[in-house]
Enzyme design. Structure first.
Site, PDB file in Angstrom:
ATOM      1  N   HIS A 166       5.143 -31.696 -61.498  1.00 48.38           N
ATOM      2  CA  HIS A 166       6.429 -32.123 -62.058  1.00 48.38           C
ATOM      3  C   HIS A 166       6.369 -32.397 -63.554  1.00 48.38           C
ATOM      4  CE1 HIS A 166      10.468 -33.419 -62.102  1.00 48.38           C
ATOM      5  NE2 HIS A 166      10.499 -34.156 -61.017  1.00 48.38           N
ATOM      6  N   ASP A 386      17.456 -14.460 -56.472  1.00 47.62           N
ATOM      7  CA  ASP A 386      17.437 -13.204 -55.719  1.00 47.62           C
ATOM      8  C   ASP A 386      16.234 -12.374 -56.167  1.00 47.62           C
ATOM      9  OD1 ASP A 386      17.837 -10.721 -54.582  1.00 47.62           O
ATOM     10  OD2 ASP A 386      19.774 -10.352 -55.521  1.00 47.62           O
TER      11      ASP A 386
END
Length: 463
Positions: A166, A386
């Protein structure tokens, strides 16, 4: 509200994890993280999971090979991800841009996508097998900063699991990188969004001079425990469609009903119901920590202080504080107003103040004692990624929690339920008995308020 997914058993066969290095030469240098990036509260790995259906146009294509090659190519412009963290003086973190690469695992599972249910949502069965913790890979220093696992399913679909250190990026920064991977998987030569490092923009001033109270970093004595124990935890996911949100709004007075955002309404509601369910002493201070992104905030010149393409952590943890008794006794409007007030503090100066405090106080962790954290990822873009197989059936956080601490955090995740209705799903983790009380409290606010309820709330607010 949906309970945990019924036990779904399946076997995952993994190949040995490998390192995927940048596809071309990259600079060898040491790049310092910002003083927002390297605070204690971000020194952990966050898991993200994406589910994809079989796509006839991609028949014969191996999703693992496609994603692996695209990751390698994307690591050329995003080369710091291929490095390793080092700790410098005063606990300062920096990336040693070694070009060693990120971890990648190829796997197969004897399960079909439909076996996970019509409405995919956390918690996910078999998550530890779908984002496998490669031994020795989960430390902060000297380990890969990203881990990928592509698991092919028996139906021809696949699951992409990603684990990120993170300190390197927030949700928007991770989506920016994964967007570049997705573009390259679809054949593009370079990413549409050019990566921007510039972590110096969020470094402390010299000398540091915090200008806010920053009660999110209060040193709170844990006299009664952290309230949320680590055993006997129950997991539920709550769905909020337009009807549910409207019902909760009906419990607010008209001015607040129209101006409060959906995040503020839901966060105030969750905070109040959760506090009531945990039943702390009335005089205990409860904290509602909100993740607020500073991207888009302008500086004194009217320009965005965080440039387009910046993929570091660019958010703050502003906190609303209230005594438990008052929070539960007063109307919902009280909790929502406190959340609104906390959120409104965050601007460029607030971010600089946080950076100053980090340096001044040794990069502390935000307090988790009697605290609850909410992060809105509805606009992060995980659902748009995608890789050639279309948009994911589900894309976003793999679970709630902060690092190894369960029950402290919830994500607001965009979601389409089994009826095709768009809304928000919120994973919740609480001790079993508290979860039962939470469900009862939430049910009350999911019933539209009557005129009598509104009058009663007005009277309570005035007292």
């Amino acid at each position: 509200m949906a309970g945990s997914t019924e036990a779904l058993r399946f076997t995952v066969r993994r190949k040995a994890a490998e390192l995927v290095a940048p596809a071309g030469p990259t600079p060898r240098e040491l790049k310092r993280l910002s003083d927002i990036d390297d605070q204690d509260g971000l020194r952990f790995h966050i898991p993200v999971i994406q589910f994809y259906r079989r796509q006839a146009s991609m028949a014969g294509r191996n999703p693992a090979a496609v994603v692996r090659e695209a990751v390698s190519r994307a690591l050329v412009p995003y080369y710091p991800f291929a490095g390793r963290l080092r700790e410098l003086e005063a606990r300062k973190l920096a990336v040693d841009c070694t070009g060693e690469g990120v971890l990648f695992t190829e796997a197969d599972a004897d399960v079909r996508l439909e076996h996970f249910g019509d409405a995919l949502q956390p918690p996910f069965p078999g998550l530890d097998e779908l984002i496998f913790d490669v031994p020795g890979s989960s430390q902060v220093l000297g380990t890969p900063l990203l881990l990928f696992q592509v698991t092919r399913l028996a139906c021809g679909g696949f699951i992409l699991g990603v684990r990120l250190m993170h300190t390197m990026a927030d949700a928007q920064g991770l989506v920016q990188f994964l967007g570049a991977v997705a573009e390259m998987a679809r054949g593009m030569a370079t990413p549409t969004v050019k990566p921007v490092w510039e972590r110096s923009l969020l470094e402390a001033r010299d000398p540091p001079r915090p200008g806010y109270a920053h009660r999110e970093y209060d040193e709170v004595p844990d006299t009664n425990g952290t309230i949320v124990p680590l055993d006997d935890m129950a997991h539920r996911s709550l769905f909020f469609g337009a009807g549910e949100v409207a019902a909760i709004r009906s419990h607010l007075p008209p001015p607040l009903r129209s101006r409060a955002t959906t995040f503020e309404v839901l966060t105030g509601c969750l905070w109040r119901c959760r506090t009531s369910a945990l039943a702390p002493d009335a005089d205990e201070e409860m904290r509602m920590i909100c993740i607020v992104n500073a991207r888009g905030n302008a500086n004194k010149n009217g320009k965005s202080a965080i440039p387009s393409g910046y993929y570091g952590n660019a958010f703050a943890f502003p906190v609303a504080v209230a005594r438990a008794g008052e929070l539960c006794a007063r109307p919902l409007a009280h909790a929502v107003e406190l959340v609104r007030r906390a959120k409104s503090e965050v601007d460029v100066e607030y971010m600089r103040s946080v950076a100053d405090l980090m340096v001044q106080r040794g990069r502390p962790h935000f307090t988790v004692v009697r605290a609850y954290l909410a992060s809105d990822v509805t606009k992060a873009g995980f659902g748009d990624l995608d890789f050639g197989w279309g948009r994911p059936v589900y894309g976003g956080p793999a679970k709630g929690g902060v690092g190894a601490i369960p029950g402290v955090a919830s994500f607001l995740i965009p979601f389409k339920n089994g009826k095709g209705e768009d809304g928000i799903v919120v994973p919740m983790c609480l001790p079993g008995p508290a979860m039962d009380k939470f469900v009862v409290e939430m049910a009350r606010l999911l019933r539209p308020a009557t005129a009598v309820d509104v009058v009663h709330d007005a009277i309570r607010s005035a007292l």
